[in-house]
Each structure stands twice: as structure tokens, then as C-alpha cells.
Design a protein around this motif. Sequence first.
Motif, PDB file in Angstrom:
ATOM      1  N   ARG A  27       4.583  11.295 -16.193  1.00 36.42           N
ATOM      2  CA  ARG A  27       5.964  11.742 -16.072  1.00 36.42           C
ATOM      3  C   ARG A  27       6.097  13.159 -16.625  1.00 36.42           C
ATOM      4  NH1 ARG A  27       9.773   8.556 -19.778  1.00 36.42           N
ATOM      5  NH2 ARG A  27       8.594   6.833 -18.845  1.00 36.42           N
ATOM      6  N   LEU A  28       6.680  14.042 -15.842  1.00 35.78           N
ATOM      7  CA  LEU A  28       6.926  15.432 -16.268  1.00 35.78           C
ATOM      8  C   LEU A  28       5.650  16.133 -16.736  1.00 35.78           C
ATOM      9  CD1 LEU A  28      10.290  14.975 -18.217  1.00 35.78           C
ATOM     10  CD2 LEU A  28       9.966  15.730 -15.857  1.00 35.78           C
ATOM     11  N   GLY A  29       4.557  15.832 -16.068  1.00 35.81           N
ATOM     12  CA  GLY A  29       3.300  16.523 -16.336  1.00 35.81           C
ATOM     13  C   GLY A  29       2.508  16.013 -17.515  1.00 35.81           C
ATOM     14  N   VAL A  30       2.946  14.908 -18.141  1.00 34.39           N
ATOM     15  CA  VAL A  30       2.208  14.357 -19.289  1.00 34.39           C
ATOM     16  C   VAL A  30       2.009  12.858 -19.088  1.00 34.39           C
ATOM     17  CG1 VAL A  30       3.066  16.088 -20.903  1.00 34.39           C
ATOM     18  CG2 VAL A  30       4.317  13.948 -20.598  1.00 34.39           C
ATOM     19  N   PHE A  31       1.049  12.302 -19.820  1.00 31.95           N
ATOM     20  CA  PHE A  31       0.791  10.873 -19.788  1.00 31.95           C
ATOM     21  C   PHE A  31       1.695  10.176 -20.800  1.00 31.95           C
ATOM     22  CE2 PHE A  31      -3.277  12.817 -18.493  1.00 31.95           C
ATOM     23  CZ  PHE A  31      -3.437  12.202 -17.252  1.00 31.95           C
ATOM     24  N   ILE A  32       2.485   9.233 -20.343  1.00 32.35           N
ATOM     25  CA  ILE A  32       3.364   8.461 -21.214  1.00 32.35           C
ATOM     26  C   ILE A  32       2.762   7.074 -21.383  1.00 32.35           C
ATOM     27  CG2 ILE A  32       5.699   7.610 -21.599  1.00 32.35           C
ATOM     28  CD1 ILE A  32       5.483  10.646 -21.494  1.00 32.35           C
ATOM     29  N   PHE A  33       2.495   6.692 -22.631  1.00 37.21           N
ATOM     30  CA  PHE A  33       1.855   5.417 -22.892  1.00 37.21           C
ATOM     31  C   PHE A  33       2.872   4.400 -23.399  1.00 37.21           C
ATOM     32  CE2 PHE A  33      -1.432   8.654 -23.413  1.00 37.21           C
ATOM     33  CZ  PHE A  33      -2.410   8.158 -22.568  1.00 37.21           C
ATOM     34  N   PRO A  34       2.622   3.109 -23.173  1.00 33.71           N
ATOM     35  CA  PRO A  34       3.564   2.066 -23.627  1.00 33.71           C
ATOM     36  C   PRO A  34       3.617   1.971 -25.146  1.00 33.71           C
ATOM     37  CG  PRO A  34       1.543   1.082 -22.788  1.00 33.71           C
ATOM     38  CD  PRO A  34       1.470   2.544 -22.451  1.00 33.71           C
ATOM     39  N   ASP A  35       4.665   1.299 -25.647  1.00 28.42           N
ATOM     40  CA  ASP A  35       4.882   1.201 -27.092  1.00 28.42           C
ATOM     41  C   ASP A  35       3.786   0.436 -27.816  1.00 28.42           C
ATOM     42  OD1 ASP A  35       7.170   2.668 -26.923  1.00 28.42           O
ATOM     43  OD2 ASP A  35       8.536   0.952 -26.911  1.00 28.42           O
ATOM     44  N   TRP A  36       2.986  -0.345 -27.101  1.00 29.49           N
ATOM     45  CA  TRP A  36       1.921  -1.083 -27.778  1.00 29.49           C
ATOM     46  C   TRP A  36       0.632  -0.263 -27.868  1.00 29.49           C
ATOM     47  CZ3 TRP A  36      -2.338  -2.092 -24.713  1.00 29.49           C
ATOM     48  CH2 TRP A  36      -2.147  -2.054 -23.339  1.00 29.49           C
ATOM     49  N   LEU A  37       0.685   0.997 -27.387  1.00 27.77           N
ATOM     50  CA  LEU A  37      -0.443   1.918 -27.548  1.00 27.77           C
ATOM     51  C   LEU A  37      -0.027   3.176 -28.311  1.00 27.77           C
ATOM     52  CD1 LEU A  37      -2.361   1.829 -24.123  1.00 27.77           C
ATOM     53  CD2 LEU A  37      -3.170   1.025 -26.343  1.00 27.77           C
ATOM     54  N   ALA A  38       1.040   3.816 -27.853  1.00 27.36           N
ATOM     55  CA  ALA A  38       1.573   4.992 -28.552  1.00 27.36           C
ATOM     56  C   ALA A  38       2.345   4.542 -29.786  1.00 27.36           C
ATOM     57  CB  ALA A  38       2.474   5.790 -27.615  1.00 27.36           C
ATOM     58  N   LEU A  39       2.595   5.474 -30.701  1.00 27.79           N
ATOM     59  CA  LEU A  39       3.331   5.152 -31.918  1.00 27.79           C
ATOM     60  C   LEU A  39       4.812   5.422 -31.708  1.00 27.79           C
ATOM     61  CD1 LEU A  39       3.268   4.306 -34.921  1.00 27.79           C
ATOM     62  CD2 LEU A  39       3.028   6.731 -35.486  1.00 27.79           C
ATOM     63  N   SER A  40       5.620   4.389 -31.879  1.00 30.79           N
ATOM     64  CA  SER A  40       7.060   4.508 -31.703  1.00 30.79           C
ATOM     65  C   SER A  40       7.729   4.933 -33.004  1.00 30.79           C
ATOM     66  CB  SER A  40       7.633   3.169 -31.229  1.00 30.79           C
ATOM     67  OG  SER A  40       9.049   3.204 -31.214  1.00 30.79           O
ATOM     68  N   SER A  41       8.886   5.572 -32.863  1.00 30.90           N
ATOM     69  CA  SER A  41       9.674   5.937 -34.044  1.00 30.90           C
ATOM     70  C   SER A  41      10.538   4.779 -34.519  1.00 30.90           C
ATOM     71  CB  SER A  41      10.571   7.140 -33.721  1.00 30.90           C
ATOM     72  OG  SER A  41      11.465   6.815 -32.662  1.00 30.90           O
ATOM     73  N   ASP A  42      10.552   3.697 -33.749  1.00 35.12           N
ATOM     74  CA  ASP A  42      11.330   2.511 -34.122  1.00 35.12           C
ATOM     75  C   ASP A  42      10.510   1.646 -35.081  1.00 35.12           C
ATOM     76  OD1 ASP A  42      13.013   0.366 -34.310  1.00 35.12           O
ATOM     77  OD2 ASP A  42      12.582  -0.413 -32.308  1.00 35.12           O
TER      78      ASP A  42
END
Length: 286
Positions: free
Chosen positions: A38-53
Motif C-alpha cells: 500500500r502506497l509503495g510500502v509493505f504493510i504487515f498484519p498486527d501479529w507480525l508488525a509492532l502495534s502502538s495499541d
Amino acid sequence: MGLLDDLKVQYRMGGITQRLIFWNIGIFLISLFFYEFRLGVFIFPDWLALSSDPLTVAIHPWTLISYAFLHSGFLHLLFNMLVLNYSGMLFLTFFKEKQLVGLYILSAVFSGIVFSTAYFLMGQQSTIVGASAAIMAVLMATTTYSPKMPIRLLLIGRVQLWHMTAVILIIDLMQLMIENTGGHISHLAGAFFGFIYIKMLQNGTDLSKIITGISDWVVNISKPSNPKPFKKVHRNYNTKQNPTASKLIGRDKKQQQIDDILDKISRSGYESLTQEEKDFLFNAGK
């Protein structure tokens, strides 16, 4: 020897910095099966990337580590791996490989907690990926220990290590509220952790032993419960009296050749090996 075999040799014979680079590249490639572009970058799900929540982080605690092996794109990965290679080389001038791994992981966890907490307090929501915070901790730790260490930068020339680190920190501070706020927060948190790590180490507390202890525990529980008793081997190099002596000598020569090649790698790097030496190492590791 094919490319895959060559990579296997480099992984086995390379240092821990090279292995961290392999892990980053490998995990990133595997993670591409789960991304959204999305928008030229890889967006990973919350179970891989670190969420601020904080709740999401509590449900997926492993993301405090996994995010430090993911990247938003190939250029992001390339840049971070170049800096990791350089920072790791500087760090290992003074410290052990286990300390590098421990610092990398612990700083990633610390920086992730700081990022998540800061964004939660600001009432914002986002996710981050990247090894930058952990790499910054490695660089800052080396700078704290030896700030006047001379380094040479392309197009600039000879400077002291603290000059380069200071410029990076100033850039992070200047861009903190302009763009990629979460990334800059984690960078600064990583730098802070690297500084604290060295100060505690100088006072006799090595925080990296937390990770070393966990890894040693995992290795120990994976070992067989009833190992075979150790057998002593008495070597007799008199081939007339002992017909097996020639075999022992042959094995010693092979080990000596391996040691010589490893010494050459430590002095000049893996790329300095001849193809014959690379083939020998690969076959010896089978």
C-alpha cells in the motif's frame, strides 16, 4: 559449488553480524507471504508488525521482537543491513558475539515498549517495522564505550565515532515531529538503551546475559536426556607401534587446515578465500 552451497558456508563460517543479516533477509522474504502492498510500502498484519495499541501487543507479545526483523521495503532492508554490518563490525572490536545478539534483541524489545507507550499516551495509533532501533543501540553502545574511535567515511574522510553518532541523533531529533515519528522515537529509545547497556556493563552488569541464559536453556533442553559417556582418545603418533596413528594424523592435518582457513577469514573476510578453500570448508562441514 553452487550459490546455495556458497551461502551455507558463509552462514556457518561468517560471524554473528553476518548471521543477523541472514536472519533479517530470510524473515523478511518469508513475511512477504503475509503483507499488503500500500502506497509503495509493505504493510504487515498486527501479529507480525509492532502495534502502538498495548492490548494488541499483549495479545501478540512476540511482535516486540519480530518487528525488528521486518522491513517496509527492499531499500529499507538494504540500508539497514549495510548499517548493521558496519555497526556490528565496530561493536565486535570490543565485545563478544553473544553480547551483540543480546543487545540487539533486548534493545528491540525496549524500543518497542517505548514506541507503543509513547503513541498510546499521545492518543495515536500506528505500527512499526525495522531493525533501525536495534542497530542504533549497537552503534550507540560502541560510541559510549569508545567515542574517539577513528573511522573513515566515504566523501568525508577520517572522523571520530561520536561525530557520526551525534549527527544521526540530531537528525532523529529534528525529524521527530515532522515525519515517521514512531520510527524516530524507537531510534532514540534504542540509542538510550545502548548507552545504558554500556554503563551497566562497566559497573559489572551484563544485560545480554538474559538472552544468553535463555538461549543456553533452550539448547540444553533440546539435548538428549542420557548422553553417551565421554570417551578419551589416547593418540600415539608412532605408526610402527600403532597402525591407526596415520588416520589420527590425517584428521589432525584436516583440522589444522580448517583452522588456517578460519584464521584467514577472521583476518581478511570470507571473500578472500580461494574457490578451493571454499570447497574444502563446505565439504568439511558435511
